[in-house]
Design a protein around this motif. Sequence first.
Motif, PDB file in Angstrom:
ATOM      1  N   TYR A   1      -8.434   1.366  -9.418  1.00  0.00           N
ATOM      2  CA  TYR A   1      -8.490  -0.003  -9.121  1.00  0.00           C
ATOM      3  C   TYR A   1      -8.355  -0.605  -7.788  1.00  0.00           C
ATOM      4  CZ  TYR A   1      -8.551  -5.372  -9.595  1.00  0.00           C
ATOM      5  OH  TYR A   1      -8.543  -6.482  -9.557  1.00  0.00           O
ATOM      6  N   VAL A   2      -7.132  -0.186  -7.254  1.00  0.00           N
ATOM      7  CA  VAL A   2      -6.891  -0.581  -5.649  1.00  0.00           C
ATOM      8  C   VAL A   2      -8.007  -0.021  -4.735  1.00  0.00           C
ATOM      9  CG1 VAL A   2      -5.165  -0.334  -3.849  1.00  0.00           C
ATOM     10  CG2 VAL A   2      -4.535  -0.858  -6.099  1.00  0.00           C
ATOM     11  N   ALA A   3      -8.449   1.230  -5.143  1.00  0.00           N
ATOM     12  CA  ALA A   3      -9.398   1.748  -4.077  1.00  0.00           C
ATOM     13  C   ALA A   3     -10.844   1.193  -4.308  1.00  0.00           C
ATOM     14  CB  ALA A   3      -9.463   3.389  -4.384  1.00  0.00           C
TER      15      ALA A   3
ATOM     16  N   ALA B   1      -1.176   8.352 -16.621  1.00  0.00           N
ATOM     17  CA  ALA B   1      -2.450   7.418 -16.844  1.00  0.00           C
ATOM     18  C   ALA B   1      -2.544   6.125 -16.199  1.00  0.00           C
ATOM     19  CB  ALA B   1      -2.692   7.585 -18.344  1.00  0.00           C
ATOM     20  N   VAL B   2      -1.443   5.543 -16.511  1.00  0.00           N
ATOM     21  CA  VAL B   2      -1.409   4.049 -15.916  1.00  0.00           C
ATOM     22  C   VAL B   2      -1.576   3.993 -14.536  1.00  0.00           C
ATOM     23  CG1 VAL B   2      -0.200   1.839 -15.797  1.00  0.00           C
ATOM     24  CG2 VAL B   2      -0.086   3.032 -17.879  1.00  0.00           C
ATOM     25  N   GLU B   3      -0.761   4.909 -13.667  1.00  0.00           N
ATOM     26  CA  GLU B   3      -0.792   5.080 -12.419  1.00  0.00           C
ATOM     27  C   GLU B   3      -2.229   5.354 -11.669  1.00  0.00           C
ATOM     28  OE1 GLU B   3       0.407   5.066  -8.308  1.00  0.00           O
ATOM     29  OE2 GLU B   3       1.447   4.463  -9.946  1.00  0.00           O
ATOM     30  N   ASP B   4      -2.936   6.178 -12.400  1.00  0.00           N
ATOM     31  CA  ASP B   4      -4.228   6.472 -12.229  1.00  0.00           C
ATOM     32  C   ASP B   4      -5.235   5.533 -12.236  1.00  0.00           C
ATOM     33  OD1 ASP B   4      -3.237   9.394 -11.532  1.00  0.00           O
ATOM     34  OD2 ASP B   4      -4.136  10.070 -13.475  1.00  0.00           O
ATOM     35  N   HIS B   5      -5.060   4.807 -13.254  1.00  0.00           N
ATOM     36  CA  HIS B   5      -6.043   3.431 -13.446  1.00  0.00           C
ATOM     37  C   HIS B   5      -5.748   2.727 -12.331  1.00  0.00           C
ATOM     38  CE1 HIS B   5      -8.105   0.336 -15.417  1.00  0.00           C
ATOM     39  NE2 HIS B   5      -7.207  -0.528 -15.032  1.00  0.00           N
ATOM     40  N   ASN B   6      -4.435   2.340 -12.185  1.00  0.00           N
ATOM     41  CA  ASN B   6      -4.257   1.200 -10.935  1.00  0.00           C
ATOM     42  C   ASN B   6      -4.520   1.819  -9.549  1.00  0.00           C
ATOM     43  OD1 ASN B   6      -3.127  -0.531 -12.776  1.00  0.00           O
ATOM     44  ND2 ASN B   6      -1.117   0.243 -12.790  1.00  0.00           N
TER      45      ASN B   6
ATOM     46  N   LEU C   1       8.475  -8.796 -13.770  1.00  0.00           N
ATOM     47  CA  LEU C   1       7.127  -8.124 -13.119  1.00  0.00           C
ATOM     48  C   LEU C   1       7.394  -7.246 -11.894  1.00  0.00           C
ATOM     49  CD1 LEU C   1       4.829 -11.043 -13.446  1.00  0.00           C
ATOM     50  CD2 LEU C   1       5.133  -9.251 -15.075  1.00  0.00           C
ATOM     51  N   PRO C   2       6.506  -6.324 -11.403  1.00  0.00           N
ATOM     52  CA  PRO C   2       6.474  -5.212 -10.348  1.00  0.00           C
ATOM     53  C   PRO C   2       6.439  -6.203  -9.116  1.00  0.00           C
ATOM     54  CG  PRO C   2       5.029  -4.284 -11.983  1.00  0.00           C
ATOM     55  CD  PRO C   2       5.309  -5.847 -12.322  1.00  0.00           C
ATOM     56  N   ARG C   3       7.074  -5.655  -7.950  1.00  0.00           N
ATOM     57  CA  ARG C   3       7.085  -6.229  -6.819  1.00  0.00           C
ATOM     58  C   ARG C   3       5.531  -6.759  -6.176  1.00  0.00           C
ATOM     59  NH1 ARG C   3      10.276  -8.596  -2.541  1.00  0.00           N
ATOM     60  NH2 ARG C   3       8.946  -8.888  -0.751  1.00  0.00           N
ATOM     61  N   VAL C   4       4.709  -6.013  -6.677  1.00  0.00           N
ATOM     62  CA  VAL C   4       3.342  -6.288  -6.088  1.00  0.00           C
ATOM     63  C   VAL C   4       2.821  -7.641  -6.338  1.00  0.00           C
ATOM     64  CG1 VAL C   4       2.160  -5.187  -8.454  1.00  0.00           C
ATOM     65  CG2 VAL C   4       0.888  -5.302  -6.131  1.00  0.00           C
ATOM     66  N   PHE C   5       3.335  -8.133  -7.586  1.00  0.00           N
ATOM     67  CA  PHE C   5       2.916  -9.577  -7.946  1.00  0.00           C
ATOM     68  C   PHE C   5       3.342 -10.599  -7.070  1.00  0.00           C
ATOM     69  CE2 PHE C   5       1.607  -7.440 -12.162  1.00  0.00           C
ATOM     70  CZ  PHE C   5       0.364  -7.800 -12.063  1.00  0.00           C
ATOM     71  N   TRP C   6       4.482 -10.414  -6.358  1.00  0.00           N
ATOM     72  CA  TRP C   6       5.099 -11.222  -5.454  1.00  0.00           C
ATOM     73  C   TRP C   6       4.307 -11.217  -4.205  1.00  0.00           C
ATOM     74  CZ3 TRP C   6       7.628 -15.286  -4.443  1.00  0.00           C
ATOM     75  CH2 TRP C   6       7.953 -15.531  -3.133  1.00  0.00           C
ATOM     76  N   ASP C   7       3.777 -10.021  -3.806  1.00  0.00           N
ATOM     77  CA  ASP C   7       2.960  -9.934  -2.735  1.00  0.00           C
ATOM     78  C   ASP C   7       1.513 -10.604  -2.784  1.00  0.00           C
ATOM     79  OD1 ASP C   7       5.054  -8.124  -1.515  1.00  0.00           O
ATOM     80  OD2 ASP C   7       4.059  -6.407  -2.440  1.00  0.00           O
TER      81      ASP C   7
ATOM     82  N   ALA D   1      -6.829  -6.480  -4.971  1.00  0.00           N
ATOM     83  CA  ALA D   1      -6.194  -5.223  -5.049  1.00  0.00           C
ATOM     84  C   ALA D   1      -4.917  -5.343  -5.746  1.00  0.00           C
ATOM     85  CB  ALA D   1      -6.381  -4.500  -4.040  1.00  0.00           C
ATOM     86  N   ILE D   2      -4.000  -6.524  -5.256  1.00  0.00           N
ATOM     87  CA  ILE D   2      -2.713  -6.554  -5.508  1.00  0.00           C
ATOM     88  C   ILE D   2      -2.434  -7.782  -6.800  1.00  0.00           C
ATOM     89  CG2 ILE D   2      -1.917  -5.658  -3.495  1.00  0.00           C
ATOM     90  CD1 ILE D   2      -1.422  -8.387  -2.580  1.00  0.00           C
ATOM     91  N   SER D   3      -3.377  -8.527  -7.134  1.00  0.00           N
ATOM     92  CA  SER D   3      -3.321  -9.492  -7.913  1.00  0.00           C
ATOM     93  C   SER D   3      -3.486  -9.133  -9.418  1.00  0.00           C
ATOM     94  CB  SER D   3      -4.489 -10.591  -7.903  1.00  0.00           C
ATOM     95  OG  SER D   3      -4.289 -11.099  -6.629  1.00  0.00           O
ATOM     96  N   TYR D   4      -3.664  -7.661  -9.918  1.00  0.00           N
ATOM     97  CA  TYR D   4      -4.055  -6.941 -11.260  1.00  0.00           C
ATOM     98  C   TYR D   4      -3.252  -5.712 -11.262  1.00  0.00           C
ATOM     99  CZ  TYR D   4      -6.223  -4.264 -14.521  1.00  0.00           C
ATOM    100  OH  TYR D   4      -6.659  -3.193 -15.678  1.00  0.00           O
ATOM    101  N   ARG D   5      -2.642  -5.638 -12.432  1.00  0.00           N
ATOM    102  CA  ARG D   5      -2.127  -4.186 -12.643  1.00  0.00           C
ATOM    103  C   ARG D   5      -2.330  -4.023 -14.102  1.00  0.00           C
ATOM    104  NH1 ARG D   5      -2.796  -3.432  -8.248  1.00  0.00           N
ATOM    105  NH2 ARG D   5      -1.240  -2.274  -6.613  1.00  0.00           N
ATOM    106  N   ARG D   6      -2.335  -2.698 -14.450  1.00  0.00           N
ATOM    107  CA  ARG D   6      -2.262  -2.244 -15.992  1.00  0.00           C
ATOM    108  C   ARG D   6      -0.829  -1.769 -16.057  1.00  0.00           C
ATOM    109  NH1 ARG D   6      -7.068   0.859 -18.889  1.00  0.00           N
ATOM    110  NH2 ARG D   6      -7.693  -1.548 -18.798  1.00  0.00           N
ATOM    111  N   CYS D   7      -0.015  -2.159 -17.016  1.00  0.00           N
ATOM    112  CA  CYS D   7       1.454  -2.079 -17.042  1.00  0.00           C
ATOM    113  C   CYS D   7       1.974  -1.526 -18.508  1.00  0.00           C
ATOM    114  CB  CYS D   7       2.133  -3.378 -16.688  1.00  0.00           C
ATOM    115  SG  CYS D   7       1.925  -3.953 -15.007  1.00  0.00           S
TER     116      CYS D   7
END
Length: 333
Positions: free
Chosen positions: A101-103, A93-98, A146-152, A111-117
Amino acid sequence: VRNDQNVSIQYNINNIMKQLLLSPLAVLLLTTTLPLSFSSTATTSIPTTTTTSPFHYDPTSQYPTPSILRDGLLPFLTQRWSHAQSIALLEQAVEDHNAEYVATSSNVVDAISYRRCIALPLDERFDPPTGVFSHGHVDTGDKMSLPRVFWDAIVKSKAEVPWLFEVSRVDGVTSTRVPLPIDEHHHASSTNLSRAVGGAIDFRCPNNYAFLPAWMFKALGLRPRDVVDIKLATKTPPGSAVRLRPHTSAFVNIGNHQAVLETELKHYSALTLGSTIPFDYRGERYYFDVVDLRSAPRGERVPMVKVQDCDIAAEFVRAKDQLKPKKKKSDTK
């Protein structure tokens, strides 16, 4: 002779059956088919959960921990499968939401500054090596894994230090708040706190997960595997003043308590109004309510401020154990 041959054949068959049942393939087949084939006989052993949102994870579903010796093989495998299925559905469910959001994001940075975690508590396994500034301050700081995406996101957006991240509850997604006892180390206003801000200890967390410090879990009323929203915070104002209320006057009685405060505040990149933060000093842990925050340069009262790399004035108010209890108003005729 024929009887001996029959006994030998039966013995070999039994050995082959045991090996098959104990093979990894057999265990995998059992874990996927038992919930279907034995649902009528094992329903009393499987905890049932009724959740209205795919983002809700029932923590009671993992208790009691299944045991082969206590429950037997079939209930053990069935419960383990059920627990794994609940976590897998939450992760999906979290993966689908993220992914959605990216799409639908307008640009790469958004696209990479926010994530549901999925939130889990930070522990000593994340303690940096000796010599690193945050070593020994996993519980007494505001750093998250935090996930790597936030470093990106930091690199792409060219965000300035300190790198801050806002963690917030989500209406209809995050489960109901955890009720804290009256004597727990938390601020009275934290019962309504819906967001908090902090820094990052590293960016090696698995995708769609985040490990938060214990004080943030309490401030936001979270349970392990609650779902939260996290975003790169670039508009948190610098702080000019902070007022803290010690939970015990013992800290104020320390001779150099102001110097201790300034030293320990360096392990917090930002502060959130209404939260309770811990400090350690000489083997003792002290708790402080954040009762007032002022931004620079105008001194406005704000809910969050940066304290790292800021010229901020910190002061104490009367300790919590010195406050007189409020008297209940009696009915007057």
